[in-house]
Design a protein around this motif. Structure first.
Motif, short mmCIF file in Angstrom:
data_model
loop_
_atom_site.label_atom_id
_atom_site.label_comp_id
_atom_site.label_asym_id
_atom_site.label_seq_id
_atom_site.Cartn_x
_atom_site.Cartn_y
_atom_site.Cartn_z
N ALA A 288 0.84 -1.20 0.00
CA ALA A 288 0.00 0.00 0.00
C ALA A 288 0.87 1.25 0.00
N ALA A 289 1.95 1.22 0.79
CA ALA A 289 2.85 2.38 0.85
C ALA A 289 3.44 2.65 -0.53
N GLU A 290 3.80 1.56 -1.21
CA GLU A 290 4.37 1.70 -2.54
C GLU A 290 3.33 2.28 -3.52
N ALA A 291 2.09 1.75 -3.43
CA ALA A 291 1.02 2.22 -4.32
C ALA A 291 0.74 3.70 -4.07
N LEU A 292 0.75 4.10 -2.81
CA LEU A 292 0.42 5.48 -2.47
C LEU A 292 1.45 6.47 -3.00
N SER A 293 2.70 6.00 -3.20
CA SER A 293 3.72 6.92 -3.70
C SER A 293 3.76 6.92 -5.23
N ASN A 294 2.87 6.14 -5.87
CA ASN A 294 2.84 6.07 -7.34
C ASN A 294 1.69 6.95 -7.84
N SER A 295 2.01 8.21 -8.20
CA SER A 295 0.90 9.12 -8.50
C SER A 295 0.15 8.82 -9.80
N PRO A 296 0.79 8.33 -10.89
CA PRO A 296 -0.03 7.96 -12.05
C PRO A 296 -1.04 6.86 -11.71
N LEU A 297 -0.59 5.91 -10.88
CA LEU A 297 -1.49 4.84 -10.47
C LEU A 297 -2.67 5.40 -9.69
N VAL B 281 -5.36 2.63 -3.13
CA VAL B 281 -4.19 1.77 -3.36
C VAL B 281 -4.28 0.91 -4.62
N GLY B 282 -5.49 0.69 -5.16
CA GLY B 282 -5.63 -0.13 -6.36
C GLY B 282 -5.50 -1.62 -6.06
N GLY B 283 -5.70 -2.42 -7.09
CA GLY B 283 -5.82 -3.86 -6.89
C GLY B 283 -4.55 -4.62 -6.56
N GLY C 145 -10.04 -5.56 -3.16
CA GLY C 145 -11.18 -4.81 -2.63
C GLY C 145 -11.88 -5.58 -1.53
N PRO C 146 -13.01 -5.06 -1.06
CA PRO C 146 -13.71 -5.70 0.07
C PRO C 146 -14.05 -7.18 -0.16
N MET C 147 -14.62 -7.50 -1.35
CA MET C 147 -14.94 -8.91 -1.59
C MET C 147 -13.66 -9.75 -1.63
N GLY C 148 -12.59 -9.12 -2.13
CA GLY C 148 -11.32 -9.82 -2.23
C GLY C 148 -10.71 -10.13 -0.87
N ILE C 149 -10.83 -9.18 0.07
CA ILE C 149 -10.27 -9.41 1.40
C ILE C 149 -10.95 -10.63 2.02
#
Lengths: 453, 165
Positions: A14-23, A327-329, A338-342
């Motif tokens: 999640a930390a990595e995703a959050l630092s990826n602004s195009p994502l 954070v994306g998938g 996502g929620p169903m995935g968790i």
């Protein structure tokens, strides 16, 4: 016990995703657009009534799942299909592998299927030497990029047009373009040749109809129709909970699935496939093999998380979830995000591996509100979090903190002392540099709720 | 709902999902509606099985028998659903329904008497032994897989013409 070597590193992902602004921009665009379209598509319709009816039908199936699976199998066989039961992923992929090996097929065209991602079918078939061609545009993009899906409806949504353009020019040798229409045309041309020359196809199914033995597939592009009408051999891989009782039940789900997924009234194509090509017909595969994948479902359906299997994989809960939106998938490190995935990942893969995912929820309840078949996602998430605590899968400090809080909460004097200490010392503590999380925490209120009343 | 009201509802909803729609009541009007389409194309696949398909006049130099190479497919489909603007394509009677999928332009003739108002009416009456393949076709093929930008005509036809006869 904290994160073990085998658990999904959600916080790091999640930390990595959050630092990826195009994502982040791509995820925000996709989830907000879909959520808005869903809201518009369900306004001024008796949506609550539809949800209740669809939920009841799904629950009725799950209460007697074994019986529906048997009935489906018998009717599919009657219509000319061959039906296989696979208890787990290993057995499912090896069934598909041996069907293909027996027929000396080299190449397989494939239409989008989440369960084949779950059982890692492509990887297995590739080790056997088969060429697998994903034909949904989004799946094709991530396949040539060597990535997994980030959304169950639009799998390549984490890539912007420039990234797709660079990918196509690099991997397909075409001239760079970032025009989505031009990129689509390039993929269409390549995939048309694949469709016409393929001797085998693999598809999933959105529903399986017990009374008729039919498979139901929804697509917008038409690739599902190509896969199921052109090659002489069709292998359908689906999980056992996809059953609905009869064709008369289908309209309920036709009204809900596309609206919940993309906000469409109906997807462009919806095919009902019943068995093989009969004498005098000019459509339909000559051989239809249906692989019914259990992979833990029979166990789930017998337990307290049964309602999770009502899910029809529309993706509405992903688009509504404040954590997924950020954070994306890919951050979920699992097939289903996502929620169903968790919930599903924890049930399918076990608490030991999936427990960090239980942090990926705010328990805001938005997922439950949008679910077309009323899967009680907030309740299931809550229950799994309780189970996580009971089974000792929470970090040591968090557990000790909660023990301390519980002790203080039972003593009014101690609780009040804690409040006073916090009020006086917290602002001072925050001034100490380098305390990270402490610096970002809000200052305790000067007047507490207890005192204000 | 009268038959004409049903036809109008179907045409309205088919237009909403980007199908081009025409209402005809005679063979001459049917061929009139096809004139521009036939003039613009190189190759047409039409099985000419049903009475309405047989009344379609196709210039011999444009007719081809292999639908995989056709630019246009003209066929009468099994029916339509007014509620959703969908065509019902069925493999019943030996129809190759993939013929309406491969060419870039699908021209579907729908008999007015085969239009159902609701999905439930059609699926409720299908029973337990349906034809091998039934496909509902609602508008032209589309994708939004790149940045959610809508692109028409991916694997299936980019153009759909519906002629209610």
């Amino acid at each position: 016990m904290t994160s073990t070597a085998t658990s999904i590193p959600f916080r790091a992902n999640a930390a990595e995703a959050l630092s990826n602004s195009p994502l982040r921009a791509a995820m925000r665009n996709a989830t907000e657009t879909f959520a808005k379209k869903r809201t518009e598509a369900t306004a001024s319709l008796p949506i609550e009534e539809w949800r209740t009816q669809a939920s009841d039908t799904r629950l009725r199936v799950l209460e007697n799942l074994g019986e529906y699976v048997d009935r489906f199998s018998a009717n599919a066989v009657r219509a000319g299909a061959k039906v296989y039961r696979a208890d787990n992923a290993e057995s499912a992929v090896s069934i598909v592998g041996s069907i293909l090996k027996d027929r000396a097929v080299q190449k397989v065209v494939k239409s989008k299927s989440m369960v084949t991602e779950e059982i890692h079918l492509n990887k297995y078939l590739e080790t056997l030497g088969f060429k697998i061609v994903e034909t949904d545009l989004g799946e094709y993009i991530i396949q040539i990029a060597g990535e997994g899906p980030s959304h169950i409806i639009v799998p390549a949504i984490h890539k912007d047009r420039k990234q797709v353009g660079r990918l196509f020019s690099e991997k397909l040798g075409c001239e760079y373009t970032e025009d989505p229409a031009a990129l689509t045309k390039i993929a269409k041309k390549i995939l048309r040749d694949e469709f016409l020359s393929a001797k085998a196809a693999i598809s999933g199914a959105n529903f399986a109809v017990a009374d008729s033995g039919s498979l139901v597939i929804f697509t917008n592009e038409g690739n599902g129709r190509m896969c199921t009408t052109l090659p002489p051999l069709h292998i359908a891989v689906l999980s056992i909970e996809k059953m609905i009782p009869s064709l008369a039940d289908l309209p309920k789900f036709m009204r809900l699935l596309p609206r919940s997924a993309t906000g469409q009234m109906l997807t462009t194509y919806m095919s009902v496939i019943t068995g093989t090509r009969k004498a005098g017909e000019s459509t339909g595969a000559e051989e239809l093999h249906i692989v019914l994948v259990d992979n833990g479902r029979t166990k789930i359906v017998a337990g307290e998380y049964r309602e999770m299997l009502k899910c029809i994989r529309c993706g509405a809960c992903l688009n509504a979830c404040p954590v997924y939106r950020l954070v994306g998938g890919h951050a979920y490190g699992a097939t289903y995000p996502g929620p169903m995935g968790i919930v599903l990942t924890t049930l399918l893969e076990g608490m030991e591996k999936a427990h960090p995912l239980l942090d990926a929820t705010t328990l805001c309840g938005a997922c439950g509100d949008v679910c077309p078949v009323k899967v009680p996602l907030p309740e299931l998430l809550h229950k799994l979090r309780e189970e996580r605590v009971e089974r000792g899968f929470t970090p040591y400090l968090e557990r000790q903190g909660m023990v301390g809080f519980g002790f203080a909460a039972e003593s009014p004097q101690l609780f009040s002392l804690g409040q006073t200490v916090a009020r006086v010392f917290w602002p001072l503590a925050k001034k100490i540099p380098g305390l990270g999380a402490l610096e970002r925490m809000p200052i305790p209120a000067q007047i507490t709720f207890g005192r204000s009343i | 709902m009268t038959r004409e009201e049903l036809v109008n509802l179907f045409i309205e909803n088919a237009s909403k999902v980007s199908a081009e729609t025409v209402r005809v009541t005679t063979d001459a009007e049917l061929n009139g509606a096809l004139t521009a389409i036939l003039a613009d194309t190189k190759s047409v696949f039409c099985q000419q099985d049903t009475a309405k398909e047989k009344s379609v006049v196709i210039p011999p130099d444009k007719r081809i028998d292999d639908y995989t190479g056709a630019s246009v497919c003209i066929e009468e489909v099994a029916g339509a659903i007014a509620e959703t603007g969908s065509l019902v394509c069925s493999s019943q009677g030996g129809k190759p329904i993939q013929a309406g999928l491969l060419p870039g332009h699908h021209v579907a003739i729908v008999s007015a008497e085969n239009i159902y108002e609701k999905l439930d009416e059609y699926f409720g009456a299908l029973g337990d032994s349906p034809p091998t393949n039934i496909t509902l076709e609602t508008g032209p093929s589309r994708t939004a897989d790149i940045e959610l930008t809508l692109t028409i005509g991916v694997h299936g036809p980019g153009r759909l013409t519906v002629i209610v006869y």
